[in-house]
Design a protein around this motif. Structure first.
Motif, PDB file in Angstrom:
ATOM      1  N   PHE A  88       3.978  53.464 -22.569  1.00 53.58           N
ATOM      2  CA  PHE A  88       2.755  52.512 -22.817  1.00 53.58           C
ATOM      3  C   PHE A  88       2.930  51.387 -23.094  1.00 53.58           C
ATOM      4  O   PHE A  88       2.144  50.281 -22.652  1.00 53.58           O
ATOM      5  CB  PHE A  88       1.694  53.640 -23.439  1.00 53.58           C
ATOM      6  N   SER A  89       3.553  51.215 -24.269  1.00 52.43           N
ATOM      7  CA  SER A  89       3.604  49.859 -24.961  1.00 52.43           C
ATOM      8  C   SER A  89       4.280  48.801 -24.092  1.00 52.43           C
ATOM      9  O   SER A  89       3.758  47.739 -24.124  1.00 52.43           O
ATOM     10  CB  SER A  89       4.353  49.974 -26.372  1.00 52.43           C
ATOM     11  N   TYR A  90       5.308  49.307 -23.411  1.00 51.73           N
ATOM     12  CA  TYR A  90       5.953  48.399 -22.505  1.00 51.73           C
ATOM     13  C   TYR A  90       5.182  48.075 -21.587  1.00 51.73           C
ATOM     14  O   TYR A  90       5.168  46.906 -21.058  1.00 51.73           O
ATOM     15  CB  TYR A  90       7.374  48.958 -21.974  1.00 51.73           C
ATOM     16  N   PHE A  91       4.169  48.814 -20.767  1.00 55.70           N
ATOM     17  CA  PHE A  91       3.539  48.519 -19.770  1.00 55.70           C
ATOM     18  C   PHE A  91       2.452  47.677 -20.089  1.00 55.70           C
ATOM     19  O   PHE A  91       2.332  46.424 -19.436  1.00 55.70           O
ATOM     20  CB  PHE A  91       2.840  49.898 -19.196  1.00 55.70           C
ATOM     21  N   PHE A  92       1.727  47.676 -21.335  1.00 55.29           N
ATOM     22  CA  PHE A  92       0.846  46.757 -21.747  1.00 55.29           C
ATOM     23  C   PHE A  92       1.478  45.457 -22.030  1.00 55.29           C
ATOM     24  O   PHE A  92       0.821  44.431 -22.119  1.00 55.29           O
ATOM     25  CB  PHE A  92      -0.210  47.502 -22.749  1.00 55.29           C
ATOM     26  N   SER A  93       2.595  45.675 -22.992  1.00 58.04           N
ATOM     27  CA  SER A  93       3.443  44.328 -23.093  1.00 58.04           C
ATOM     28  C   SER A  93       4.004  43.506 -21.729  1.00 58.04           C
ATOM     29  O   SER A  93       3.724  42.225 -21.959  1.00 58.04           O
ATOM     30  CB  SER A  93       4.689  44.639 -24.013  1.00 58.04           C
ATOM     31  N   THR A  94       4.132  44.053 -20.650  1.00 59.21           N
ATOM     32  CA  THR A  94       4.179  43.435 -19.550  1.00 59.21           C
ATOM     33  C   THR A  94       2.977  42.686 -19.011  1.00 59.21           C
ATOM     34  O   THR A  94       3.074  41.567 -18.731  1.00 59.21           O
ATOM     35  CB  THR A  94       4.942  44.407 -18.551  1.00 59.21           C
ATOM     36  N   LEU A 218      10.251  48.718 -31.778  1.00 62.20           N
ATOM     37  CA  LEU A 218       9.763  49.468 -32.911  1.00 62.20           C
ATOM     38  C   LEU A 218       8.522  48.819 -33.346  1.00 62.20           C
ATOM     39  O   LEU A 218       7.673  49.347 -33.558  1.00 62.20           O
ATOM     40  CB  LEU A 218      10.635  49.689 -33.911  1.00 62.20           C
ATOM     41  N   PHE A 219       8.345  47.384 -33.636  1.00 62.10           N
ATOM     42  CA  PHE A 219       7.289  46.889 -34.238  1.00 62.10           C
ATOM     43  C   PHE A 219       6.053  47.021 -33.048  1.00 62.10           C
ATOM     44  O   PHE A 219       4.823  46.896 -33.522  1.00 62.10           O
ATOM     45  CB  PHE A 219       7.691  45.433 -34.692  1.00 62.10           C
ATOM     46  N   THR A 220       6.415  46.898 -31.966  1.00 60.34           N
ATOM     47  CA  THR A 220       5.175  47.324 -30.690  1.00 60.34           C
ATOM     48  C   THR A 220       4.462  48.733 -31.006  1.00 60.34           C
ATOM     49  O   THR A 220       3.304  48.519 -30.518  1.00 60.34           O
ATOM     50  CB  THR A 220       5.760  46.880 -29.323  1.00 60.34           C
ATOM     51  N   LEU A 230       3.819  39.290 -29.913  1.00 59.20           N
ATOM     52  CA  LEU A 230       4.266  38.358 -28.952  1.00 59.20           C
ATOM     53  C   LEU A 230       4.755  37.032 -29.498  1.00 59.20           C
ATOM     54  O   LEU A 230       5.797  36.687 -29.105  1.00 59.20           O
ATOM     55  CB  LEU A 230       3.030  38.455 -27.950  1.00 59.20           C
ATOM     56  N   PRO A 231       4.070  36.172 -30.126  1.00 57.81           N
ATOM     57  CA  PRO A 231       4.318  35.074 -30.470  1.00 57.81           C
ATOM     58  C   PRO A 231       5.831  35.102 -31.585  1.00 57.81           C
ATOM     59  O   PRO A 231       6.522  34.283 -31.535  1.00 57.81           O
ATOM     60  CB  PRO A 231       3.306  34.477 -31.354  1.00 57.81           C
ATOM     61  N   VAL A 232       5.894  36.199 -32.398  1.00 59.74           N
ATOM     62  CA  VAL A 232       6.934  36.447 -32.971  1.00 59.74           C
ATOM     63  C   VAL A 232       8.055  36.560 -32.144  1.00 59.74           C
ATOM     64  O   VAL A 232       9.277  36.041 -32.501  1.00 59.74           O
ATOM     65  CB  VAL A 232       6.779  37.590 -34.093  1.00 59.74           C
TER      66      VAL A 232
END
Length: 257
Positions: A88-94, A218-220, A230-232
């Motif tokens: 889920f986190s990778y999908f929405f990060s993308t 991990l932090f996502t 994201l900016p980090v």
């Protein structure tokens, strides 16, 4: 020029935590704002929805565990939760990165100039709009590389017992490498280094990039903190580009200068 303290051979963890410092640098903060806002809106909304649905999805997945593995449910349950969160986190990060990609590229470009002591390039809205088609094409390249590998892991997850046990671990490692590619790509693409050449360069420091990507992953997963990741990550990846790849690829100037 931004002064940084670096060890003799800094690893990926060093650059990840450098990113937290670099987002606060004078002259950089205003370029952090737009990707930060995109991330807060999308990731915040997405995780609120996820936590509303999480129990239902866990129950559906656990219902497919065969009877002879029910005694391992105490182990499979947390692995299932981790798997859902990672996917889920990778999908929405993308999705977030697609929308914020032009702003992430601009942030990386401005930070690189300051890290190398060069004059920051003048980039207005018109230049940003002109570069957007190329940036989105690059995002398609990353997606085309990612999808077949993610599909293979998904198929592996469906194997009873073995898949549910090993797939979360493999997915975490895959996510770490993918996120390293995602964020390191911004400075590489700013200098028109093609996608294949970039992956080869990253492979030379695979351990460092896996460290970096693992920490981003991990932090996502952490509520509240994931809103600023994201900016980090862009800043940390740009610092790593300056130290490890820029000279190696024979680049001595910032884009548009």
């Amino acid at each position: 020029m931004i002064n940084r303290t670096t060890s003799v051979n800094p690893g990926g963890a060093h650059y990840f935590f450098q990113g937290w410092k670099l987002i606060h640098q004078p002259g950089i903060r205003r370029f952090v704002l737009l990707p930060l806002l995109v991330n807060i809106v999308l990731m915040g909304s997405a995780f609120l929805w996820l936590f509303h649905k999480l129990n239902v999805w866990i129950a559906l997945i656990m219902a497919h565990v065969p009877d002879w593995l029910q005694w391992l449910s105490y182990l499979l349950w947390p692995l299932t939760v981790i798997s859902i969160l990672l996917v889920f986190s990778y999908f929405f990060s993308t999705l977030t990165n697609w929308i914020a990609a032009p702003f992430c590229g601009l942030l990386s470009e401005q930070l690189e100039a300051r890290l190398t002591g060069q004059s920051p390039p003048e980039t207005g809205w018109i230049e940003l709009m002109k570069s957007t088609p190329h940036i989105l094409l690059r995002e398609w390249q990353k997606l085309a590389w990612y999808l077949p590998r993610a599909l293979g892991l998904l198929i592996f997850y469906l194997i009873p017992g073995l898949g549910q046990t090993l797939a979360p671990v493999l997915w975490f490692l895959f996510s770490a490498w993918t996120l390293a590619i995602q964020y390191c790509d911004y400075p590489f693409d700013n200098h028109k280094v093609d996608f294949t050449r970039m992956r080869k360069a990253l492979s030379q420091y695979k351990s460092d990039n896996m460290q970096f990507g693992a920490l981003v992953s991990l932090f996502t997963l952490m509520p509240i903190i994931n809103l600023v990741i994201l900016p980090v990550a862009v800043c940390g990846a740009t610092a790593m580009w300056v130290d490890k790849y820029r000279a190696q690829l024979g680049i001595s100037h910032t884009r548009h200068q």
